[in-house]
Enzyme design. Structure first.
Site, PDB file in Angstrom:
ATOM      1  N   SER A  37      -8.911 -15.551   5.858  1.00 14.79           N
ATOM      2  CA  SER A  37      -9.886 -14.978   4.994  1.00 14.79           C
ATOM      3  C   SER A  37     -11.082 -14.516   5.915  1.00 14.79           C
ATOM      4  O   SER A  37     -11.215 -14.588   7.202  1.00 14.79           O
ATOM      5  CB  SER A  37     -10.337 -16.131   4.349  1.00 14.79           C
ATOM      6  N   ILE A  64       0.922  -1.347   0.093  1.00 16.75           N
ATOM      7  CA  ILE A  64      -0.055   0.082   0.129  1.00 16.75           C
ATOM      8  C   ILE A  64       0.750   1.507  -0.003  1.00 16.75           C
ATOM      9  O   ILE A  64       0.632   2.292  -0.729  1.00 16.75           O
ATOM     10  CB  ILE A  64      -1.023   0.020   1.416  1.00 16.75           C
ATOM     11  N   GLU A  65       2.034   1.187   0.859  1.00 15.76           N
ATOM     12  CA  GLU A  65       2.874   2.524   0.948  1.00 15.76           C
ATOM     13  C   GLU A  65       3.644   2.447  -0.473  1.00 15.76           C
ATOM     14  O   GLU A  65       3.979   3.754  -0.785  1.00 15.76           O
ATOM     15  CB  GLU A  65       3.863   2.281   1.944  1.00 15.76           C
ATOM     16  N   CYS A  97      -3.452  -7.959  11.461  1.00 11.78           N
ATOM     17  CA  CYS A  97      -4.327  -7.831  12.824  1.00 11.78           C
ATOM     18  C   CYS A  97      -3.281  -8.256  13.947  1.00 11.78           C
ATOM     19  O   CYS A  97      -3.592  -7.878  15.141  1.00 11.78           O
ATOM     20  CB  CYS A  97      -5.373  -8.831  12.818  1.00 11.78           C
ATOM     21  N   SER A 123      -8.526  -5.182   5.259  1.00  6.56           N
ATOM     22  CA  SER A 123      -8.578  -5.983   6.166  1.00  6.56           C
ATOM     23  C   SER A 123      -7.080  -6.061   6.498  1.00  6.56           C
ATOM     24  O   SER A 123      -6.405  -7.029   6.372  1.00  6.56           O
ATOM     25  CB  SER A 123      -9.127  -7.492   5.438  1.00  6.56           C
TER      26      SER A 123
HETATM   27  C1  LIG Z   1      -4.795 -10.090   8.062  1.00  5.11           C
HETATM   28  S1  LIG Z   1      -4.308 -10.354   6.603  1.00  5.11           S
HETATM   29  C2  LIG Z   1      -5.771 -10.034   5.621  1.00  5.11           C
HETATM   30  C3  LIG Z   1      -5.964 -11.182   4.423  1.00  5.11           C
HETATM   31  C4  LIG Z   1      -7.139 -10.946   3.733  1.00  5.11           C
HETATM   32  N1  LIG Z   1      -8.344 -11.103   4.513  1.00  5.11           N
HETATM   33  C5  LIG Z   1      -7.052 -12.259   2.658  1.00  5.11           C
HETATM   34  O1  LIG Z   1      -7.937 -13.058   2.895  1.00  5.11           O
HETATM   35  O2  LIG Z   1      -6.355 -12.375   1.820  1.00  5.11           O
HETATM   36  C6  LIG Z   1      -3.326  -8.947   6.123  1.00  5.11           C
HETATM   37  C7  LIG Z   1      -2.990  -9.012   4.713  1.00  5.11           C
HETATM   38  O3  LIG Z   1      -2.221  -7.451   4.581  1.00  5.11           O
HETATM   39  C8  LIG Z   1      -1.216  -7.827   3.863  1.00  5.11           C
HETATM   40  N2  LIG Z   1      -0.376  -6.628   3.802  1.00  5.11           N
HETATM   41  C9  LIG Z   1       0.557  -6.410   4.893  1.00  5.11           C
HETATM   42  N3  LIG Z   1       1.241  -5.270   4.894  1.00  5.11           N
HETATM   43  C10 LIG Z   1       1.036  -5.003   3.850  1.00  5.11           C
HETATM   44  C11 LIG Z   1       1.261  -3.541   3.029  1.00  5.11           C
HETATM   45  N4  LIG Z   1       2.041  -2.750   3.306  1.00  5.11           N
HETATM   46  N5  LIG Z   1       0.547  -3.385   1.752  1.00  5.11           N
HETATM   47  C12 LIG Z   1      -0.458  -4.244   1.315  1.00  5.11           C
HETATM   48  N6  LIG Z   1      -0.849  -5.218   1.824  1.00  5.11           N
HETATM   49  C13 LIG Z   1       0.126  -5.525   3.080  1.00  5.11           C
HETATM   50  C14 LIG Z   1      -0.684  -9.056   4.048  1.00  5.11           C
HETATM   51  O4  LIG Z   1       0.034  -9.892   3.155  1.00  5.11           O
HETATM   52  C15 LIG Z   1      -1.887  -9.869   4.618  1.00  5.11           C
HETATM   53  O5  LIG Z   1      -2.432 -10.571   3.371  1.00  5.11           O
END
Ligand SMILES: C[S@@+](CC[C@H](N)C(=O)[O-])C[C@H]1O[C@@H](n2cnc3c(N)ncnc32)[C@H](O)[C@@H]1O
EC number: 2.1.1.204
Length: 363
Positions: free
Chosen positions: A348, A20-21, A42, A39
Site C-alpha cells: 500500500s 492495463i494492457e 516496483c 503505483s
Molecule cells: C506495487 S503494487 C501496487 C499496489 C497498490 N499500491 C495497492 O495498494 O494495491 C503493483 C500492482 O500492480 C498490479 N499489476 C501488475 N501488473 C499489472 C498489469 N499488467 N495491469 C494492471 N495491474 C498490474 C499488481 O497486481 C499490483 O497490485
C-alpha cells in the site's frame, strides 16, 4: 484480492478486473478521464531486486501507459505516480519524463516518507506529480527531487531544503531514512569511548541507538500509541511464537507505544521476520538492555523466559492501516485472512501522503 478489498470499500465505483494492457486505446478514449494515479510494480527498481528496469516484463504495463498517453484523443489533466526509492535513477523514469515533455506536462518529483507528516512510520517512496499545460508549480525545482512537502512560502523551500542527491541536505525525513543512502554515514559522530560500529547489546551499535533515541525525542512526530488498537481487544494471535523469539530476537526492531518510529511494513510482515517491520513491546516497563545483555550465555529455556518478559507482538493489520492513514471506515472483507491483510498493506501507499500530493496537484 486487492480488487475485492476495493469493491468492499467502494461498492459503487466501477472496477474493471483487467490488466492495463487489456484496455485498448479506444476504451481509454471512451473513458475520457482527467487523472491517472499509478503505483506500478516496483520489483524492477528495488535495490534488492535484480533491477531489470525497462527490460523486466513487470514494467510492461507501465510502458504501455507511456505508449498510450500521447495517442489519447484527450490528455488527462493530472498524473501521479508512486514507486520505490531507486526509480529516480531508472530508464523507466527517463522514458516517463520524455513522454511528459512530449505531451506538454509540467512535473515535480519527490522522495517522501510519512514521517514528513509527523506519522511515526518510515516508508520512503518516490512520487511524481504532473499537470497539463499550466504554469509550473509554484515550488517547482527543475531537475531536483524534493524531500519534503512544499511550504506555503515557496521561497523557503528553494532556499535550503532542495536536493538532487537525496540525503545531502536537512529535510523532514527521519534520520533512519537519510541513512538509507549509502553515500552518507550516520550523522551522529560518536564521542563515546566505544569504537564506531561496536555492538552494545542486541547487535545494536552506538550509532543506531543514538539514532533511535533522537527519533523518539522528536516531538514533531506522533507517538505510536495514537495508532494502536484498544488494549482490551484479544491480541493473543499477534504475540510472537517462542520459535521466532529464540531464532530472530536479535534481528527485531522493537518499539514501545511511546516511541515515535517504526520501520517500513512490507508484505512479508507477520510471516518473515527480518526487515519486514517493527514489533511492539507491550510490557513497557521491562528494559530491553536488561533482557538482551548476556542472553547468549543462557540455556534456551532461560533465554526464552527472558525474551517472553517483553511481551512482543506484531502490529495488527488495523494498526498498520492506521499508520498508513486509512480512515476508520476502511475495512477488509471478512474472508480475507490476517496474512493476506499484511500482504495487501505491504503493497500500500500512505494515504495521507498521497492525499497531500493530490491537493498540491489540484491547487
Ligand atoms: C506495487 S503494487 C501496487 C499496489 C497498490 N499500491 C495497492 O495498494 O494495491 C503493483 C500492482 O500492480 C498490479 N499489476 C501488475 N501488473 C499489472 C498489469 N499488467 N495491469 C494492471 N495491474 C498490474 C499488481 O497486481 C499490483 O497490485
Amino acid at each position: 484480492l486487492a480488487n475485492d478489498v476495493y469493491k468492499h470499500n467502494f461498492p459503487s465505483t466501477p472496477l474493471w478486473a483487467k490488466t492495463i494492457e487489456g484496455i485498448t486505446l479506444k476504451e481509454f478514449d471512451k473513458l475520457s478521464f482527467d487523472m491517472i494515479l499509478m503505483s506500478p510494480p516496483c520489483q524492477p527498481f528495488t535495490r534488492i531486486g535484480l533491477q531489470g528496469d525497462v527490460s523486466d516484463p513487470r514494467t510492461k504495463s507501465f510502458l504501455y501507459i507511456l505508449d498510450i498517453l500521447p495517442r489519447l484523443q484527450k490528455l488527462p489533466k493530472y498524473l501521479l505516480l508512486e514507486n520505490v526509492k531507486g526509480f529516480e535513477s531508472s530508464s523507466a523514469r527517463n522514458e516517463l519524463l520524455q513522454t511528459l515533455a512530449t505531451c506538454g506536462f509540467k512535473y515535480q518529483e519527490f522522495l517522501l516518507s510519512p514521517t514528513c507528516l509527523g506519522i511515526p512510520n518510515s516508508r520512503l517512496r518516490y512520487f511524481l506529480i504532473a499537470k497539463l499545460h499550466q504554469e509550473p508549480f509554484s515550488f517547482q525545482a527543475p531537475g531536483q527531487i524534493l524531500t519534503r512537502f512544499p511550504d506555503k512560502d515557496p521561497e523557503d523551500l528553494l532556499k535550503e531544503k532542495v536536493t538532487d542527491k537525496v540525503g545531502e541536505t536537512s529535510s523532514s525525513l527521519s534520520s533512519e531514512e537519510k541513512n538509507l543512502d549509502p553515500s552518507i554515514g550516520p550523522d551522529c559522530s560518536s564521542k563515546k569511548s566505544l569504537p564506531k560500529g561496536a555492538f552494545l547489546f542486541k547487535l545494536e551499535t552506538v550509532e543506531e541507538m543514538e539514532r533511535k533515541h533522537n527519533q523518539d525525542n522528536d516531538s514533531s512526530i506522533q507517538m505510536l500509541k495514537d495508532f494502536l488498537e484498544e488494549e482490551n481487544k484479544d491480541m493473543s494471535q499477534y504475540f510472537l511464537p517462542p520459535k521466532s523469539l529464540l531464532r530472530y530476537a536479535f534481528l527485531l526492531d522493537i518499539v514501545k507505544p511511546t516511541c515515535r518510529r517504526s520501520t517500513c511494513f512490507t508484505k512479508g510482515y507477520g510471516h518473515y521476520i527480518e526487515g519486514t517491520g517493527s514489533v511492539l513491546q507491550t510490557a513497557v516497563d521491562v528494559q530491553l538492555e536488561s533482557v538482551f545483555k548476556h542472553i547468549d550465555e543462557l540455556p534456551e529455556d532461560e533465554k526464552l523466559m527472558k525474551l517472553s518478559t517483553l511481551k512482543l507482538r506484531y502490529f495488527t493489520p488495523r494498526e498498520i492501516a492506521n499508520l498508513h492513514g486509512f480512515p476508520l471506515e476502511f475495512g477488509f472483507p471478512e474472508k480475507v485472512t490476517v496474512k493476506q491483510c499484511y500482504r495487501l498493506l505491504g503493497n500500500s501507499l500512505n494515504v495521507r501522503v498521497v492525499a497531500k500530493l493530490i491537493s498540491i496537484l489540484l491547487e
